[in-house]
Each structure stands twice: as structure tokens, then as C-alpha cells.
Design a protein around this motif. Structure first.
Motif, PDB file in Angstrom:
ATOM      1  N   ILE A   1      20.900  39.919  19.469  1.00  0.00           N
ATOM      2  CA  ILE A   1      20.196  40.432  20.546  1.00  0.00           C
ATOM      3  C   ILE A   1      19.884  39.291  21.508  1.00  0.00           C
ATOM      4  O   ILE A   1      19.355  39.740  22.478  1.00  0.00           O
ATOM      5  CB  ILE A   1      19.233  41.615  20.442  1.00  0.00           C
ATOM      6  N   GLY A   2      20.026  38.202  21.164  1.00  0.00           N
ATOM      7  CA  GLY A   2      19.708  36.935  22.277  1.00  0.00           C
ATOM      8  C   GLY A   2      18.165  36.447  22.336  1.00  0.00           C
ATOM      9  O   GLY A   2      17.979  35.750  23.064  1.00  0.00           O
ATOM     10  N   THR A   3      17.662  37.286  21.542  1.00  0.00           N
ATOM     11  CA  THR A   3      16.018  36.865  21.477  1.00  0.00           C
ATOM     12  C   THR A   3      15.470  37.417  20.228  1.00  0.00           C
ATOM     13  O   THR A   3      15.836  38.122  19.434  1.00  0.00           O
ATOM     14  CB  THR A   3      15.220  37.705  22.827  1.00  0.00           C
TER      15      THR A   3
ATOM     16  N   HIS B   1      16.592  33.012  16.570  1.00  0.00           N
ATOM     17  CA  HIS B   1      15.775  33.491  17.817  1.00  0.00           C
ATOM     18  C   HIS B   1      14.272  33.527  17.396  1.00  0.00           C
ATOM     19  O   HIS B   1      13.248  32.971  17.799  1.00  0.00           O
ATOM     20  CB  HIS B   1      16.179  34.710  18.374  1.00  0.00           C
ATOM     21  N   GLU B   2      14.161  34.241  15.925  1.00  0.00           N
ATOM     22  CA  GLU B   2      12.780  34.491  15.753  1.00  0.00           C
ATOM     23  C   GLU B   2      12.116  32.685  15.154  1.00  0.00           C
ATOM     24  O   GLU B   2      11.039  32.667  15.418  1.00  0.00           O
ATOM     25  CB  GLU B   2      12.719  35.308  14.183  1.00  0.00           C
ATOM     26  N   ALA B   3      12.939  32.141  14.654  1.00  0.00           N
ATOM     27  CA  ALA B   3      12.473  30.828  14.196  1.00  0.00           C
ATOM     28  C   ALA B   3      11.948  29.936  15.438  1.00  0.00           C
ATOM     29  O   ALA B   3      11.177  29.298  15.426  1.00  0.00           O
ATOM     30  CB  ALA B   3      13.701  30.050  13.403  1.00  0.00           C
TER      31      ALA B   3
ATOM     32  N   GLU C   1      20.998  22.304  18.669  1.00  0.00           N
ATOM     33  CA  GLU C   1      21.074  22.015  19.979  1.00  0.00           C
ATOM     34  C   GLU C   1      20.061  22.512  20.960  1.00  0.00           C
ATOM     35  O   GLU C   1      19.624  22.069  22.020  1.00  0.00           O
ATOM     36  CB  GLU C   1      22.449  22.405  20.510  1.00  0.00           C
ATOM     37  N   ARG C   2      19.535  23.765  20.713  1.00  0.00           N
ATOM     38  CA  ARG C   2      18.665  24.719  21.595  1.00  0.00           C
ATOM     39  C   ARG C   2      17.321  23.982  21.107  1.00  0.00           C
ATOM     40  O   ARG C   2      16.419  24.037  21.967  1.00  0.00           O
ATOM     41  CB  ARG C   2      18.764  26.146  21.062  1.00  0.00           C
ATOM     42  N   VAL C   3      16.911  23.626  20.122  1.00  0.00           N
ATOM     43  CA  VAL C   3      15.517  23.170  19.567  1.00  0.00           C
ATOM     44  C   VAL C   3      15.852  21.906  18.951  1.00  0.00           C
ATOM     45  O   VAL C   3      15.320  21.464  18.013  1.00  0.00           O
ATOM     46  CB  VAL C   3      15.062  24.161  18.709  1.00  0.00           C
ATOM     47  N   PRO C   4      16.064  21.016  19.749  1.00  0.00           N
ATOM     48  CA  PRO C   4      16.300  19.425  19.185  1.00  0.00           C
ATOM     49  C   PRO C   4      15.030  19.022  18.449  1.00  0.00           C
ATOM     50  O   PRO C   4      15.514  17.890  17.615  1.00  0.00           O
ATOM     51  CB  PRO C   4      16.674  18.747  20.595  1.00  0.00           C
TER      52      PRO C   4
END
Length: 222
Positions: free
Chosen positions: A36-38, A66-68, A94-97
Motif C-alpha cells: 500500500i506504499g506506506t 514500510h513498517e520497518a 536504497e530508501r533507507v541507506p
């Protein structure tokens, strides 16, 4: 046991949902409609009332995580993300380097040998073959500390041969988990996204032989 389950399961002749390749192909093709993207609202409401940010948390079958990501960005630094498909783990990095690579686990859940204070369930249980659900419950019991918790979401719609996602109902889930866990909460969510309204159950389970905490009593109302 999981390898035995994997060998005897044949949901149809064209796919084997118990392999990493099946799920990697779905991510590569964009067939990840469960995402769901979030962070989902029920899980967000639950984690927002958790006080101990040092607890060791596992999110199995985490997908894009997303939860993490939400937990990590809100001070929970001992979060572990597990998936046996590699693409979502790479996307997550990549999102959370700044997320520790040692806490990204590319492995089959049923082969994991660690222990946790809290395990969050979000669209993992519904993705495994229904015949493996008792093994899932047993494995969760093994992975949790004696005072730990398993919490999250389960779908509430009829279980058929179609899936994933595979459905189920409250009675089936009670039967599945009760040999290992006390059912603290298992109720319909009040804050599901619109497409899932009336089709999600929020739950908290505690390993048997251990008392519930005051935190459990306020969790569902959070």
C-alpha cells in the motif's frame, strides 16, 4: 519440516509460491498489489504507543519494508527486516541507506535461528500456503522471547484454493495459534484502508505460560 511442506505443495502447475524466485518475479513485474506504499494504519497505531524503543523487532516477509522504515525513522534501531526475495531488500536499502545491513536478512523465515521481543505480521501469513500455517505458529513461538509478542494483521475473508493472498477467519486463526499462544486481542480493525475495511483483524499474541502486560490492554484502543 518446511522443506517437506514445500515438496508436497502444488497450488497449480505454473508457480511455486514457496520459492524466492516466485516472489522476485512478482516484484520485478510490479505484481505487488499487497503493497500500500506506506505503513498500515493499524500497525502504526500499535507501534506509536510502544515505549521501549530498544526492543528487538522482526518483520518477516517484509517486502518493501514500510513498517520497518517507519519504526527505524522513529527511533527503533533494533529492527530486523527479513525476506527471501532480494529485490525488496535492495529497494529498502536504497530508501533507507543508514539502516544497518546486518539487520537486513535475506533468508527463508523457516530457517531463521534468532530471538526477538516483538514480531510484526503484515501480509506474510496470508502469503504462505495454508498447510504451512501451523508450522508458522510453531516457528513464531520458537523465535520469541518468553515475554515477547506477535502482533499485526490477518485477513478476514474465506479461505479457498485461490491465492496468495490466502484468507481465513477468526476461528481458524484461534485454532492455529492457540496451541502456542494466548490470544490477547483479535478484533476487526477500526482504521483499515478503504479497500480492506471489514477484512482485517488486528491481533496480539503472547507465548503461553506468560501473563499479559498493561501495555496489551491499551494496544487495540491506541
Amino acid at each position: 519440516m518446511w522443506r517437506t511442506i514445500r515438496m508436497i505443495l502444488t497450488w497449480n502447475s505454473t508457480m511455486d509460491i514457496t520459492t524466492g524466485k516466485y516472489w522476485e518475479d512478482r516484484y520485478h513485474s510490479g505484481s505487488d498489489g499487497w503493497d500500500i506504499g506506506t505503513i498500515s494504519a493499524p500497525i502504526k497505531a500499535y507501534v506509536d504507543q510502544l515505549d521501549d524503543k530498544d526492543r528487538k523487532i522482526l518483520i518477516p516477509g517484509a517486502g518493501n519494508g514500510h513498517e520497518a522504515e517507519y519504526l527505524f525513522r522513529n527511533g527503533f534501531k533494533n529492527v530486523h527486516v527479513l525476506d527471501f526475495a532480494l529485490p525488496p531488500l535492495l529497494r529498502f536499502k536504497e530508501r533507507v541507506p543508514d539502516f544497518p545491513e546486518t539487520q537486513l536478512i535475506h533468508r527463508d523465515f523457516f530457517d531463521l535461528d534468532m530471538s526477538f521481543d516483538l514480531i510484526l505480521e503484515q501480509t506474510f501469513f496470508c502469503a504462505i500456503p495454508p498447510q504451512a500455517r501451523r508450522e508458522y505458529a510453531r516457528k513464531m513461538y520458537q523465535l520469541l522471547h518468553p515475554e515477547g509478542k506477535l502482533a499485526g494483521l490477518l485477513f478476514d475473508f474465506p479461505l479457498t484454493g485461490e491465492g496468495p493472498p490466502f484468507g481465513g477467519d477468526k476461528q481458524e486463526y484461534y485454532d492455529c495459534f492457540s496451541p502456542y499462544f494466548n490470544i490477547v486481542v483479535m478484533e476487526h480493525c477500526y482504521n483499515s484502508i478503504k479497500p480492506r475495511e471489514g477484512r482485517e483483524l488486528f491481533f496480539i499474541l503472547r507465548p503461553k505460560k506468560h501473563k499479559n502486560s498493561p501495555e496489551d490492554q491499551k494496544s487495540f484502543s491506541a
